[in-house]
Write a protein that holds these residues in place. Sequence first.
Motif: not given
Length: 94
Positions: A18, A24-26, A74, A28-29, A21-22
């Motif tokens: 988890e 990776h999302r940050v 995020l 990307e932003e 993934s967190r």
Amino acid sequence: MKVGMVASHYPHAVYREEFISRVHRVAEEFRRTPGCLSADCWVPVDGDAVISIVQWESEEAFAASFAAVEAAGLDLAYDERESRPREMVRLMAS
């Protein structure tokens, strides 16, 4: 002047995927923000850390990236999912 950041995170094993993934999302932003040169998530071959490495073209781009992440809602907060405090190193090109 280019600036960077290396952050070592230590999620509890149950939250590791988890947390990756967190991160990776940050990342990307961050990459969507003008002036961000790179943002990546790394995991050591031997170890339990999750490491984020980000590079910006300026201090202003650094600040804009964090504002964009916050505006996107995020999660950057340290909490009980991590086994110990993060280690963060701010860098500047020499």
